[in-house]
Design an enzyme around this catalytic site. Structure first.
Site, PDB file in Angstrom:
ATOM      1  N   ASN A  64       0.876  -1.185   0.000  1.00 27.40           N
ATOM      2  CA  ASN A  64       0.000   0.000   0.000  1.00 27.40           C
ATOM      3  C   ASN A  64       0.906   1.226   0.000  1.00 27.40           C
ATOM      4  O   ASN A  64       1.482   1.574   1.025  1.00 27.40           O
ATOM      5  CB  ASN A  64      -0.884  -0.034   1.254  1.00 27.40           C
ATOM      6  CG  ASN A  64      -1.699   1.237   1.417  1.00 27.40           C
ATOM      7  OD1 ASN A  64      -1.796   2.055   0.491  1.00 27.40           O
ATOM      8  ND2 ASN A  64      -2.286   1.421   2.593  1.00 27.40           N
ATOM      9  N   TRP A  65       0.999   1.854  -1.170  1.00 31.81           N
ATOM     10  CA  TRP A  65       1.923   2.995  -1.293  1.00 31.81           C
ATOM     11  C   TRP A  65       1.342   4.265  -0.689  1.00 31.81           C
ATOM     12  O   TRP A  65       2.037   5.288  -0.595  1.00 31.81           O
ATOM     13  CB  TRP A  65       2.262   3.245  -2.767  1.00 31.81           C
ATOM     14  CG  TRP A  65       3.037   2.134  -3.425  1.00 31.81           C
ATOM     15  CD1 TRP A  65       3.325   0.894  -2.913  1.00 31.81           C
ATOM     16  CD2 TRP A  65       3.618   2.164  -4.731  1.00 31.81           C
ATOM     17  NE1 TRP A  65       4.051   0.152  -3.820  1.00 31.81           N
ATOM     18  CE2 TRP A  65       4.245   0.905  -4.950  1.00 31.81           C
ATOM     19  CE3 TRP A  65       3.673   3.114  -5.746  1.00 31.81           C
ATOM     20  CZ2 TRP A  65       4.916   0.599  -6.135  1.00 31.81           C
ATOM     21  CZ3 TRP A  65       4.345   2.803  -6.930  1.00 31.81           C
ATOM     22  CH2 TRP A  65       4.960   1.565  -7.112  1.00 31.81           C
ATOM     23  N   LYS A  66       0.086   4.242  -0.303  1.00 29.90           N
ATOM     24  CA  LYS A  66      -0.597   5.424   0.265  1.00 29.90           C
ATOM     25  C   LYS A  66      -0.416   6.629  -0.668  1.00 29.90           C
ATOM     26  O   LYS A  66      -0.368   6.453  -1.882  1.00 29.90           O
ATOM     27  CB  LYS A  66      -0.096   5.706   1.680  1.00 29.90           C
ATOM     28  CG  LYS A  66      -0.101   4.454   2.550  1.00 29.90           C
ATOM     29  CD  LYS A  66       0.055   4.746   3.996  1.00 29.90           C
ATOM     30  CE  LYS A  66       0.154   3.445   4.775  1.00 29.90           C
ATOM     31  NZ  LYS A  66       0.059   3.628   6.189  1.00 29.90           N
TER      32      LYS A  66
ATOM     33  N   HIS B 135      -9.489   0.937   4.824  1.00 30.93           N
ATOM     34  CA  HIS B 135      -8.220   1.166   5.521  1.00 30.93           C
ATOM     35  C   HIS B 135      -8.469   2.107   6.703  1.00 30.93           C
ATOM     36  O   HIS B 135      -9.282   3.029   6.621  1.00 30.93           O
ATOM     37  CB  HIS B 135      -7.185   1.763   4.560  1.00 30.93           C
ATOM     38  CG  HIS B 135      -5.809   1.777   5.136  1.00 30.93           C
ATOM     39  ND1 HIS B 135      -5.390   2.739   6.029  1.00 30.93           N
ATOM     40  CD2 HIS B 135      -4.769   0.918   4.981  1.00 30.93           C
ATOM     41  CE1 HIS B 135      -4.141   2.466   6.388  1.00 30.93           C
ATOM     42  NE2 HIS B 135      -3.741   1.373   5.763  1.00 30.93           N
TER      43      HIS B 135
ATOM     44  N   GLU C 242      -6.885   4.520   7.817  1.00 27.84           N
ATOM     45  CA  GLU C 242      -6.704   5.958   7.513  1.00 27.84           C
ATOM     46  C   GLU C 242      -7.943   6.516   6.840  1.00 27.84           C
ATOM     47  O   GLU C 242      -8.330   7.676   7.077  1.00 27.84           O
ATOM     48  CB  GLU C 242      -5.443   6.151   6.645  1.00 27.84           C
ATOM     49  CG  GLU C 242      -4.182   5.963   7.483  1.00 27.84           C
ATOM     50  CD  GLU C 242      -2.971   5.485   6.718  1.00 27.84           C
ATOM     51  OE1 GLU C 242      -2.963   5.562   5.476  1.00 27.84           O
ATOM     52  OE2 GLU C 242      -2.025   5.009   7.377  1.00 27.84           O
TER      53      GLU C 242
ATOM     54  N   GLU D  30      -5.275  -5.179  10.520  1.00 27.82           N
ATOM     55  CA  GLU D  30      -4.270  -4.131  10.739  1.00 27.82           C
ATOM     56  C   GLU D  30      -4.583  -3.371  12.029  1.00 27.82           C
ATOM     57  O   GLU D  30      -5.397  -2.440  12.016  1.00 27.82           O
ATOM     58  CB  GLU D  30      -4.289  -3.144   9.571  1.00 27.82           C
ATOM     59  CG  GLU D  30      -3.999  -3.754   8.229  1.00 27.82           C
ATOM     60  CD  GLU D  30      -3.435  -2.715   7.267  1.00 27.82           C
ATOM     61  OE1 GLU D  30      -2.345  -2.942   6.756  1.00 27.82           O
ATOM     62  OE2 GLU D  30      -4.074  -1.676   7.063  1.00 27.82           O
TER      63      GLU D  30
ATOM     64  N   GLY E 236       2.366   2.236  10.748  1.00 30.76           N
ATOM     65  CA  GLY E 236       3.281   3.355  10.583  1.00 30.76           C
ATOM     66  C   GLY E 236       3.943   3.792  11.881  1.00 30.76           C
ATOM     67  O   GLY E 236       4.554   4.856  11.946  1.00 30.76           O
TER      68      GLY E 236
ATOM     69  N   SER F 223       3.429  -2.190  10.344  1.00 33.48           N
ATOM     70  CA  SER F 223       4.884  -2.203  10.542  1.00 33.48           C
ATOM     71  C   SER F 223       5.509  -3.564  10.252  1.00 33.48           C
ATOM     72  O   SER F 223       6.482  -3.952  10.904  1.00 33.48           O
ATOM     73  CB  SER F 223       5.238  -1.711  11.949  1.00 33.48           C
ATOM     74  OG  SER F 223       4.785  -0.373  12.122  1.00 33.48           O
TER      75      SER F 223
ATOM     76  N   GLY G 249       2.889  -1.062   4.308  1.00 39.22           N
ATOM     77  CA  GLY G 249       2.984   0.362   4.006  1.00 39.22           C
ATOM     78  C   GLY G 249       4.426   0.743   3.730  1.00 39.22           C
ATOM     79  O   GLY G 249       4.952   0.545   2.645  1.00 39.22           O
ATOM     80  N   GLY G 250       5.090   1.267   4.754  1.00 35.20           N
ATOM     81  CA  GLY G 250       6.440   1.813   4.603  1.00 35.20           C
ATOM     82  C   GLY G 250       7.422   0.905   3.881  1.00 35.20           C
ATOM     83  O   GLY G 250       8.151   1.345   2.975  1.00 35.20           O
TER      84      GLY G 250
HETATM   85  C1  PEP Z   1      -0.759   0.085   6.075  1.00 39.11           C
HETATM   86  O1  PEP Z   1      -0.949   1.281   6.033  1.00 39.11           O
HETATM   87  O2  PEP Z   1      -1.575  -0.697   5.529  1.00 39.11           O
HETATM   88  C2  PEP Z   1       0.422  -0.393   6.785  1.00 39.11           C
HETATM   89  C3  PEP Z   1       0.439  -1.614   7.211  1.00 39.11           C
HETATM   90  O3  PEP Z   1       1.443   0.514   6.983  1.00 39.11           O
HETATM   91  P1  PEP Z   1       2.885   0.226   7.689  1.00 39.11           P
HETATM   92  O4  PEP Z   1       3.404  -1.062   7.087  1.00 39.11           O
HETATM   93  O5  PEP Z   1       3.723   1.400   7.287  1.00 39.11           O
HETATM   94  O6  PEP Z   1       2.636   0.119   9.125  1.00 39.11           O
END
Ligand code: PEP
Length: 255
Positions: free
Chosen positions: A10-12, A99, A101, A171, A177, A217, A238-239
């Site tokens: 997920n590049w957001k 999600h 967010e 999640e 994040g 994470s 994500g990251g």
């Molecule tokens: C996400 O936003 O779906 C996610 C898991 O982010 P991160 O891996 O950065 O925690």
């Protein structure tokens, strides 16, 4: 039943088109035929979907693209929104919905998630339904109840045949994040509860075939303990999905 693991990035709201083409090309350059044993999915911003798909098609690699959101109506006066047919036409196979967010920053409700899930399934795109609890819910000891209620709401009015290709991503909000990961045991416990809920809704056979991912994470340093859990079938990243080298390690941890 053996389920095919999935690694979805997920590049957001990261990467312009030019940057997305570079990252997609970097990931494609790392591609190994063994990746065919994993469903590898890149979920860039809307404007990057078609350019990313073009790179992947040109390179003939088995990597899919997915969107990060969708509207449930097929067309109409919904300024700023993107529909299922639009995503389908450019070759999206997956779409993230619900999600945290979007739920917390943009007011996405369980009802909206359910409408999006129905529209995606009807349009032939597999939803990746995100669920997860806040720290307050976890501290109150209500995690499973809360997360399983989100699962039930997302799939309301959807039958087993329709649901079978959908994916659920657990999640925990406190792990997204933040660098703070759920322990493999914590993640497994909730993913098992998610699967039990899917079994209650759709029967055991369908639930055993559906993928449940962990997200929050997840990175090369902690993936091994998570991916070996019986009810964790991959990750929503994500990251660590924004660098080809770390994404490759996450994909290869699934092999
Ligand atoms: C996400 O936003 O779906 C996610 C898991 O982010 P991160 O891996 O950065 O925690």
């Amino acid at each position: 039943m053996t389920r095919k693991n999935m690694m979805a990035g997920n590049w957001k709201m990261n990467k312009t088109v030019a940057e997305a083409v570079v990252l997609t090309q970097d990931i494609s350059n790392q591609y190994d035929p063994r990746w065919e044993d994993v469903d590898v999915v890149l979920c860039p911003p809307f404007v990057d979907l078609k350019p990313a798909k073009t790179v992947l098609d040109f390179d003939k690699v088995k990597i899919s693209v997915g969107a990060q959101d969708v509207h449930w109506e097929p067309e109409g006066a919904y300024t700023g929104e993107i529909s299922v047919p639009m995503l389908k036409e450019i070759g999206c196979d997956f779409c993230i919905i619900g999600h945290s967010e979007r739920r917390t920053l943009f007011g996405e409700t369980d009802e909206m998630v359910n409408k999006k899930a129905k529209a995606l399934i009807a349009g032939g795109i597999a939803p990746i339904v995100c669920v997860g609890e806040s720290l307050a819910v976890r501290d109150a000891g209500e995690t499973e109840e809360y997360v399983c209620a989100q699962v039930r709401a997302a799939f309301a009015g959807i039958d087993a045949v329709e649901a079978k290709d959908a994916v659920v991503a657990y999640e925990p909000i406190w792990a997204i994040g933040t660098g703070r990961t759920a322990t493999p045991e914590q993640a497994q416990e909730v993913c098992a509860a998610v699967r039990a809920t899917l079994a209650d809704l759709f029967g055991d056979e369908t639930a055993q075939g559906m993928r449940v991912l962990y997200g929050g994470s997840m990175k090369p340093e902690n993936v091994d303990g998570l991916i070996c859990q019986p009810d964790i079938d991959g990750g929503l990243i994500g990251g660590a999905a924004l660098k080809a080298s770390s994404f490759k390690q996450l994909v290869e941890a699934c092999l």
